[in-house]
Scaffold this motif. Structure first.
Motif, PDB file in Angstrom:
ATOM      1  N   LEU A  57     -10.114  -2.051   1.837  1.00  0.00           N
ATOM      2  CA  LEU A  57     -11.106  -0.996   1.712  1.00  0.00           C
ATOM      3  C   LEU A  57     -10.572   0.320   2.266  1.00  0.00           C
ATOM      4  O   LEU A  57      -9.717   0.335   3.151  1.00  0.00           O
ATOM      5  CB  LEU A  57     -12.401  -1.369   2.447  1.00  0.00           C
ATOM      6  CG  LEU A  57     -13.351  -2.328   1.716  1.00  0.00           C
ATOM      7  CD1 LEU A  57     -12.777  -3.746   1.724  1.00  0.00           C
ATOM      8  CD2 LEU A  57     -14.732  -2.330   2.347  1.00  0.00           C
ATOM      9  N   ALA A  58     -11.109   1.408   1.737  1.00  0.00           N
ATOM     10  CA  ALA A  58     -10.747   2.737   2.217  1.00  0.00           C
ATOM     11  C   ALA A  58     -11.392   2.993   3.575  1.00  0.00           C
ATOM     12  O   ALA A  58     -12.118   2.159   4.113  1.00  0.00           O
ATOM     13  CB  ALA A  58     -11.186   3.786   1.200  1.00  0.00           C
ATOM     14  N   THR A 117       0.826  -1.213   0.000  1.00  0.00           N
ATOM     15  CA  THR A 117       0.000   0.000   0.000  1.00  0.00           C
ATOM     16  C   THR A 117       0.861   1.265   0.000  1.00  0.00           C
ATOM     17  O   THR A 117       0.388   2.328   0.408  1.00  0.00           O
ATOM     18  CB  THR A 117      -0.937   0.014   1.229  1.00  0.00           C
ATOM     19  OG1 THR A 117      -0.170   0.264   2.426  1.00  0.00           O
ATOM     20  CG2 THR A 117      -1.672  -1.307   1.382  1.00  0.00           C
ATOM     21  N   SER A 127      -5.417  -8.270  -8.357  1.00  0.00           N
ATOM     22  CA  SER A 127      -4.911  -6.943  -7.987  1.00  0.00           C
ATOM     23  C   SER A 127      -3.854  -6.404  -8.937  1.00  0.00           C
ATOM     24  O   SER A 127      -3.387  -5.285  -8.763  1.00  0.00           O
ATOM     25  CB  SER A 127      -4.316  -6.987  -6.578  1.00  0.00           C
ATOM     26  OG  SER A 127      -3.145  -7.794  -6.561  1.00  0.00           O
ATOM     27  N   LEU A 142      -0.473   4.565  -1.279  1.00  0.00           N
ATOM     28  CA  LEU A 142      -1.714   5.067  -0.691  1.00  0.00           C
ATOM     29  C   LEU A 142      -1.441   5.806   0.614  1.00  0.00           C
ATOM     30  O   LEU A 142      -0.396   5.617   1.238  1.00  0.00           O
ATOM     31  CB  LEU A 142      -2.673   3.893  -0.430  1.00  0.00           C
ATOM     32  CG  LEU A 142      -3.026   3.024  -1.639  1.00  0.00           C
ATOM     33  CD1 LEU A 142      -3.855   1.824  -1.207  1.00  0.00           C
ATOM     34  CD2 LEU A 142      -3.773   3.836  -2.692  1.00  0.00           C
ATOM     35  N   THR A 197     -16.327   1.113   2.299  1.00  0.00           N
ATOM     36  CA  THR A 197     -17.117   0.677   1.144  1.00  0.00           C
ATOM     37  C   THR A 197     -16.320   0.699  -0.157  1.00  0.00           C
ATOM     38  O   THR A 197     -16.604  -0.098  -1.054  1.00  0.00           O
ATOM     39  CB  THR A 197     -18.366   1.556   0.970  1.00  0.00           C
ATOM     40  OG1 THR A 197     -17.959   2.933   0.825  1.00  0.00           O
ATOM     41  CG2 THR A 197     -19.294   1.430   2.180  1.00  0.00           C
ATOM     42  N   SER A 198     -15.346   1.597  -0.292  1.00  0.00           N
ATOM     43  CA  SER A 198     -14.575   1.731  -1.530  1.00  0.00           C
ATOM     44  C   SER A 198     -13.393   0.774  -1.525  1.00  0.00           C
ATOM     45  O   SER A 198     -12.562   0.803  -0.613  1.00  0.00           O
ATOM     46  CB  SER A 198     -14.068   3.168  -1.690  1.00  0.00           C
ATOM     47  OG  SER A 198     -15.142   4.088  -1.669  1.00  0.00           O
ATOM     48  N   TYR A 199     -13.302  -0.067  -2.544  1.00  0.00           N
ATOM     49  CA  TYR A 199     -12.207  -1.029  -2.637  1.00  0.00           C
ATOM     50  C   TYR A 199     -10.947  -0.358  -3.164  1.00  0.00           C
ATOM     51  O   TYR A 199     -10.991   0.498  -4.052  1.00  0.00           O
ATOM     52  CB  TYR A 199     -12.590  -2.190  -3.553  1.00  0.00           C
ATOM     53  CG  TYR A 199     -13.487  -3.210  -2.899  1.00  0.00           C
ATOM     54  CD1 TYR A 199     -12.956  -4.191  -2.069  1.00  0.00           C
ATOM     55  CD2 TYR A 199     -14.870  -3.188  -3.108  1.00  0.00           C
ATOM     56  CE1 TYR A 199     -13.768  -5.138  -1.462  1.00  0.00           C
ATOM     57  CE2 TYR A 199     -15.695  -4.131  -2.506  1.00  0.00           C
ATOM     58  CZ  TYR A 199     -15.132  -5.095  -1.685  1.00  0.00           C
ATOM     59  OH  TYR A 199     -15.935  -6.027  -1.086  1.00  0.00           O
ATOM     60  N   LEU A 200      -9.808  -0.768  -2.630  1.00  0.00           N
ATOM     61  CA  LEU A 200      -8.497  -0.273  -3.053  1.00  0.00           C
ATOM     62  C   LEU A 200      -7.723  -1.420  -3.694  1.00  0.00           C
ATOM     63  O   LEU A 200      -7.851  -2.568  -3.296  1.00  0.00           O
ATOM     64  CB  LEU A 200      -7.719   0.272  -1.859  1.00  0.00           C
ATOM     65  CG  LEU A 200      -8.397   1.381  -1.049  1.00  0.00           C
ATOM     66  CD1 LEU A 200      -7.562   1.716   0.189  1.00  0.00           C
ATOM     67  CD2 LEU A 200      -8.611   2.621  -1.902  1.00  0.00           C
ATOM     68  N   ASN A 225      -8.085  -3.032  -6.297  1.00  0.00           N
ATOM     69  CA  ASN A 225      -8.951  -3.598  -7.332  1.00  0.00           C
ATOM     70  C   ASN A 225     -10.322  -2.965  -7.167  1.00  0.00           C
ATOM     71  O   ASN A 225     -11.109  -3.387  -6.313  1.00  0.00           O
ATOM     72  CB  ASN A 225      -9.035  -5.120  -7.214  1.00  0.00           C
ATOM     73  CG  ASN A 225     -10.015  -5.718  -8.208  1.00  0.00           C
ATOM     74  OD1 ASN A 225     -10.311  -5.114  -9.239  1.00  0.00           O
ATOM     75  ND2 ASN A 225     -10.535  -6.897  -7.893  1.00  0.00           N
ATOM     76  N   PRO A 226     -10.649  -1.950  -7.956  1.00  0.00           N
ATOM     77  CA  PRO A 226     -11.925  -1.241  -7.776  1.00  0.00           C
ATOM     78  C   PRO A 226     -13.146  -2.137  -7.874  1.00  0.00           C
ATOM     79  O   PRO A 226     -14.204  -1.816  -7.343  1.00  0.00           O
ATOM     80  CB  PRO A 226     -11.910  -0.205  -8.911  1.00  0.00           C
ATOM     81  CG  PRO A 226     -10.469  -0.033  -9.262  1.00  0.00           C
ATOM     82  CD  PRO A 226      -9.829  -1.372  -9.032  1.00  0.00           C
ATOM     83  N   GLN A 227     -12.997  -3.302  -8.548  1.00  0.00           N
ATOM     84  CA  GLN A 227     -14.138  -4.201  -8.716  1.00  0.00           C
ATOM     85  C   GLN A 227     -14.372  -5.109  -7.508  1.00  0.00           C
ATOM     86  O   GLN A 227     -15.401  -5.780  -7.417  1.00  0.00           O
ATOM     87  CB  GLN A 227     -13.942  -5.077  -9.959  1.00  0.00           C
ATOM     88  CG  GLN A 227     -14.291  -4.381 -11.265  1.00  0.00           C
ATOM     89  CD  GLN A 227     -13.264  -3.316 -11.633  1.00  0.00           C
ATOM     90  OE1 GLN A 227     -12.058  -3.552 -11.562  1.00  0.00           O
ATOM     91  NE2 GLN A 227     -13.740  -2.143 -12.013  1.00  0.00           N
TER      92      GLN A 227
END
Length: 214
Positions: free
Chosen positions: A136-137, A37, A168, A40, A141-144, A146-148
């Motif tokens: 997740l962020a 990460t 990933s 990020l 709810t928001s995936y990091l 791999n957005p899917q």
């Protein structure tokens, strides 16, 4: 002089050490996962799920150990999830939803070991169990990476080896980890080997003695 009776515990230690090593090898493959990460910032969540496609399903368990990284203090466990990062986590598949949700600080690498066990590997059936790892962020709810969805997952089909899928694109890596003997097993093995060496030396010295006729 070391007597044969005093050597017996050392030989027993050797046998116990060998037994412990055999059990470790028979436990199945261990995987080492690394999630990078470094690109990020802020905080996030590690989402670990172990879900059967339907219930009942062949029993399975995933053990997670040797966690490393900037983990936070918040840990939520649901279903057949138990343990801690320090002592290791385990998740079963006999509840509807089995999940460990762990807070962490982004910006570095996190890693842990994965090992599967249970009757699924030898039980006939058509229902698979999936172990998935998502990042997740802070909004949960928001995936990091791999957005899917999840970074990678293992599918455990009955009577088959665990099948890995990595989504990933280099954000995470999963490799087979070489089994490392536990310190207690190594100590038992060393004591047993020392006992055998002493026993052989004693027998050798006895065979070299010259017995004078009376």
């Amino acid at each position: 002089m070391i007597s044969s009776s005093s050597l017996k515990p050392l030989v027993l230690a050797l046998l116990l050490g060998c037994l412990a090593q055999t059990q470790a090898l028979a436990a199945g493959p261990r995987y080492h996962a690394v999630i990078d990460t470094q690109g990020l910032q802020g905080t996030g969540w590690l989402d670990l799920q172990f879900l059967a496609g339907a219930l009942p399903a062949p029993a399975a368990q995933v053990s997670l150990n040797h966690f490393s990284g900037a983990f936070g203090s918040a840990l939520s466990l649901e279903g057949e999830a138990q343990g801690s990062l320090a002592q290791g986590l385990s998740l079963g598949n006999q509840a509807f939803f089995n999940n460990a949700f762990q807070s962490l600080s982004l910006g570095g690498k996190i890693s842990f070991d994965i090992e599967f066990s249970g009757a699924w590997a030898s039980t006939p059936g058509t229902v698979a169990t999936t172990f998935s790892v998502g990042l997740l962020a802070a909004d949960q709810t928001s995936y990091l990476g791999n957005p899917q969805g999840v970074l990678f997952q293992f599918d455990l089909w009955p009577q088959q080896a665990a099948a890995l899928s990595n989504f990933s694109q280099g954000f995470s890596t999963v490799t087979l980890a070489q089994a490392v003997p536990e310190p207690a097993s190594l100590l038992l093995l060393a004591c047993g080997l020392a006992g055998l060496a002493a026993l052989r030396q004693r027998r050798g010295s006895n065979s070299n003695r010259i017995h004078m006729p009376s």
